[in-house]
Design an enzyme around this catalytic site. Structure first.
Site, PDB file in Angstrom:
ATOM      1  N   ALA A 127       0.835  -1.203   0.000  1.00 14.25           N
ATOM      2  CA  ALA A 127       0.000   0.000   0.000  1.00 14.25           C
ATOM      3  C   ALA A 127       0.868   1.251   0.000  1.00 14.25           C
ATOM      4  O   ALA A 127       1.341   1.700   1.050  1.00 14.25           O
ATOM      5  CB  ALA A 127      -0.933  -0.010   1.212  1.00 14.25           C
ATOM      6  N   MET A 128       1.055   1.807  -1.179  1.00 10.74           N
ATOM      7  CA  MET A 128       1.807   3.049  -1.334  1.00 10.74           C
ATOM      8  C   MET A 128       0.881   4.183  -1.758  1.00 10.74           C
ATOM      9  O   MET A 128       0.855   5.238  -1.134  1.00 10.74           O
ATOM     10  CB  MET A 128       2.922   2.870  -2.371  1.00 10.74           C
ATOM     11  CG  MET A 128       3.994   1.872  -1.993  1.00 10.74           C
ATOM     12  SD  MET A 128       5.335   1.832  -3.220  1.00 10.74           S
ATOM     13  CE  MET A 128       4.545   0.962  -4.568  1.00 10.74           C
ATOM     14  N   SER A 135       2.111   8.813  -8.469  1.00 15.61           N
ATOM     15  CA  SER A 135       3.500   8.729  -8.936  1.00 15.61           C
ATOM     16  C   SER A 135       4.456   9.471  -8.002  1.00 15.61           C
ATOM     17  O   SER A 135       5.610   9.079  -7.849  1.00 15.61           O
ATOM     18  CB  SER A 135       3.596   9.314 -10.350  1.00 15.61           C
ATOM     19  OG  SER A 135       2.862   8.529 -11.273  1.00 15.61           O
ATOM     20  N   GLU A 245       9.969  -4.529 -10.096  1.00 13.37           N
ATOM     21  CA  GLU A 245       8.545  -4.367 -10.382  1.00 13.37           C
ATOM     22  C   GLU A 245       8.338  -3.927 -11.823  1.00 13.37           C
ATOM     23  O   GLU A 245       7.461  -4.453 -12.532  1.00 13.37           O
ATOM     24  CB  GLU A 245       7.932  -3.343  -9.426  1.00 13.37           C
ATOM     25  CG  GLU A 245       6.474  -3.038  -9.712  1.00 13.37           C
ATOM     26  CD  GLU A 245       5.877  -2.014  -8.761  1.00 13.37           C
ATOM     27  OE1 GLU A 245       4.768  -1.517  -9.042  1.00 13.37           O
ATOM     28  OE2 GLU A 245       6.508  -1.702  -7.728  1.00 13.37           O
ATOM     29  N   ARG A 246       9.126  -2.978 -12.267  1.00 12.38           N
ATOM     30  CA  ARG A 246       8.958  -2.453 -13.623  1.00 12.38           C
ATOM     31  C   ARG A 246       9.361  -3.472 -14.671  1.00 12.38           C
ATOM     32  O   ARG A 246       8.720  -3.578 -15.724  1.00 12.38           O
ATOM     33  CB  ARG A 246       9.750  -1.150 -13.750  1.00 12.38           C
ATOM     34  CG  ARG A 246       9.086  -0.028 -12.963  1.00 12.38           C
ATOM     35  CD  ARG A 246       9.953   1.173 -12.721  1.00 12.38           C
ATOM     36  NE  ARG A 246       9.173   2.183 -11.990  1.00 12.38           N
ATOM     37  CZ  ARG A 246       9.693   3.243 -11.378  1.00 12.38           C
ATOM     38  NH1 ARG A 246      11.019   3.447 -11.405  1.00 12.38           N
ATOM     39  NH2 ARG A 246       8.914   4.099 -10.737  1.00 12.38           N
ATOM     40  N   HIS A 341      -9.656  -7.681 -36.087  1.00 13.17           N
ATOM     41  CA  HIS A 341     -10.781  -8.559 -35.777  1.00 13.17           C
ATOM     42  C   HIS A 341     -12.118  -7.964 -36.227  1.00 13.17           C
ATOM     43  O   HIS A 341     -13.136  -8.665 -36.222  1.00 13.17           O
ATOM     44  CB  HIS A 341     -10.852  -8.829 -34.263  1.00 13.17           C
ATOM     45  CG  HIS A 341      -9.958  -9.926 -33.785  1.00 13.17           C
ATOM     46  ND1 HIS A 341      -8.590  -9.780 -33.664  1.00 13.17           N
ATOM     47  CD2 HIS A 341     -10.231 -11.194 -33.378  1.00 13.17           C
ATOM     48  CE1 HIS A 341      -8.070 -10.900 -33.192  1.00 13.17           C
ATOM     49  NE2 HIS A 341      -9.046 -11.787 -33.027  1.00 13.17           N
ATOM     50  N   GLY A 343     -15.636  -6.126 -36.102  1.00 16.73           N
ATOM     51  CA  GLY A 343     -16.657  -6.045 -35.063  1.00 16.73           C
ATOM     52  C   GLY A 343     -16.492  -7.096 -33.983  1.00 16.73           C
ATOM     53  O   GLY A 343     -16.826  -6.854 -32.811  1.00 16.73           O
ATOM     54  N   GLY A 367       4.600   3.264 -12.173  1.00 19.54           N
ATOM     55  CA  GLY A 367       5.279   4.439 -12.711  1.00 19.54           C
ATOM     56  C   GLY A 367       4.799   4.684 -14.125  1.00 19.54           C
ATOM     57  O   GLY A 367       4.931   3.820 -15.000  1.00 19.54           O
ATOM     58  N   THR A 368       4.209   5.833 -14.371  1.00 25.45           N
ATOM     59  CA  THR A 368       3.653   6.128 -15.689  1.00 25.45           C
ATOM     60  C   THR A 368       4.749   6.219 -16.751  1.00 25.45           C
ATOM     61  O   THR A 368       5.933   6.363 -16.444  1.00 25.45           O
ATOM     62  CB  THR A 368       2.892   7.463 -15.672  1.00 25.45           C
ATOM     63  OG1 THR A 368       3.830   8.509 -15.374  1.00 25.45           O
ATOM     64  CG2 THR A 368       1.783   7.459 -14.640  1.00 25.45           C
TER      65      THR A 368
END
Length: 384
Positions: A127-128, A135, A245-246, A341, A343, A367-368
């Site tokens: 939980a950050m 960010s 993580e990234r 593809h 529809g 991180g965006t």
């Protein structure tokens, strides 16, 4: 293009993972998507199969294997059946939360938590993010006030992956509000602690089967034995583990892009228009050629990144490059595959449609794209 990254041992492991997915994941995917939550039993099934805690030493019940390629195999096989929600949940446990416990936990903490993490009896979360701090983690407001030998943790967190199922949550909170980034610490808050409550299970655009939630802490009394790492170095601990993580997000993105391309190649070979398979149309072939080239070139870079991680040489800058490029590639590939593809690409009965909505978050969390480019740009223009 078949990756040269894997050995026979990895491919044998892949067969076991495929069998697990066919038995424990594929039959339930539609129901999980509709119910907006995976079965809790999936965790214990994954633990029994040895798919959790792969890097945890055997003495704590884990696989004792730090080679990230085994985790990459799991990601690829889940992507192949469009199980992005399952992939994210397992990745949160093994690639994001677990390194904190392996690197920072004391011997007593490891004995207390790691066996349950490996068996699936303990689901983890980290939980950050807060309603006003995403960010920019230096803007967090959650606090941990010393009270005797304990800490009283208060605050709110949001967008927490595994937020509903989690039994153990690693929380970033301010222990010294006047010290800025140097005044943050990490705490392990466990299910059932008084004052720890869960808010909404958030209704997301994609990843519907994966539980993302709000968490609230109202003077939760956390014993000093649940302090993780060094007091005041919580922000540093986070920064040190973000490259893994990234990298993990990038590998998931690559696997998803490759799966989308495979599904689309098969569809284009079967679907006819103007009396012939749409794969015979030049515009289709050109699009497929572009997507194949981009995914194969990206695969080569990610194979190198994984090798660097295994060698202990992966830099934060290279992880940032992998993360932004692979996730943007994923969105680009999936979007164009939906177009091919027609529809049917907009119908959720086709995996490409679910992949489309599941992909969008990839360029945001961890991180965006903009933050990744800032990391890379600062490195390029620094005078150091």
């Amino acid at each position: 293009m078949k990756s040269k990254l894997y050995t026979e041992d990895h491919e044998a492991f892949r067969e076991m993972v495929r069998e697990f997915i066919a038995r424990e994941v594929t039959p339930h995917q539609e129901r999980w998507e509709q119910e907006r939550l995976m079965d809790r039993q999936l965790w214990t099934a994954a633990g029994k199969q040895g798919l959790l805690g792969i890097a945890v030493p055997a003495e704590f019940g884990g696989g004792g294997e730090s080679d990230f390629r085994y985790r990459a195999v799991v990601m690829e096989e889940l992507a192949d059946v469009g199980a992005a929600s399952v992939s994210l949940s397992l990745s949160l446990q093994d690639d994001i939360a677990l390194p904190y416990l392996l690197d920072l936990a004391t011997g007593e903490q490891k004995r207390r938590w790691l066996p349950g993490v490996c068996s699936g009896e303990i689901v983890t979360a980290i939980a950050m993010t807060e309603p006003g701090a995403g960010s920019d983690l230096q803007g967090i407001r959650a606090t941990a006030v010393k009270d005797g030998d304990d800490y009283l943790v208060s605050g709110a967190k949001t967008f927490i992956t595994n937020g509903i199922h989690s039994d153990l949550v690693i929380v970033l909170a301010r222990t010294d509000p006047a010290a800025g980034a140097k005044g943050m610490s990490l705490f392990v808050i466990e299910r059932g602690m008084p004052g720890f409550t869960r808010g909404r299970k958030l209704n997301k655009v994609g990843l519907h089967a994966q539980d993302t939630a709000e968490l609230f802490f109202d003077e939760v009394r956390v014993p000093a034995a649940n302090l993780l790492g060094t007091p005041g170095r919580g922000f540093v601990h986070l920064m040190e583990r973000l490259p893994r993580e990234r990298m993990a997000i990038a590998v998931v993105a690559q696997a998803a892009a490759e799966a989308a391309l495979r599904w689309t190649l098969a569809y284009c070979a079967e679907r006819t228009a103007f009396g012939k398979p749409i794969a015979d149309l030049q515009s289709t072939r050109f699009t497929l050629a572009e997507l194949a080239t981009e995914t194969e070139v990206t695969r080569a870079y990610l194979d190198r990144v994984i090798g660097d991680f295994n060698d202990g040489t992966l830099s934060a800058v290279d992880a940032a490059k992998a993360k932004w490029w692979a996730t943007e590639l994923q969105n680009r590939v999936v979007n164009r595959c939906v177009q091919l593809h027609g529809g049917y690409g907009y119908m959720l009965e086709y995996p490409i449609a679910r992949a489309f909505v599941d992909a969008r978050i990839q360029t945001i969390y961890g991180g965006t794209t903009e933050i990744m480019k800032e990391i890379i740009g600062r490195d390029l223009t620094s005078n150091g």
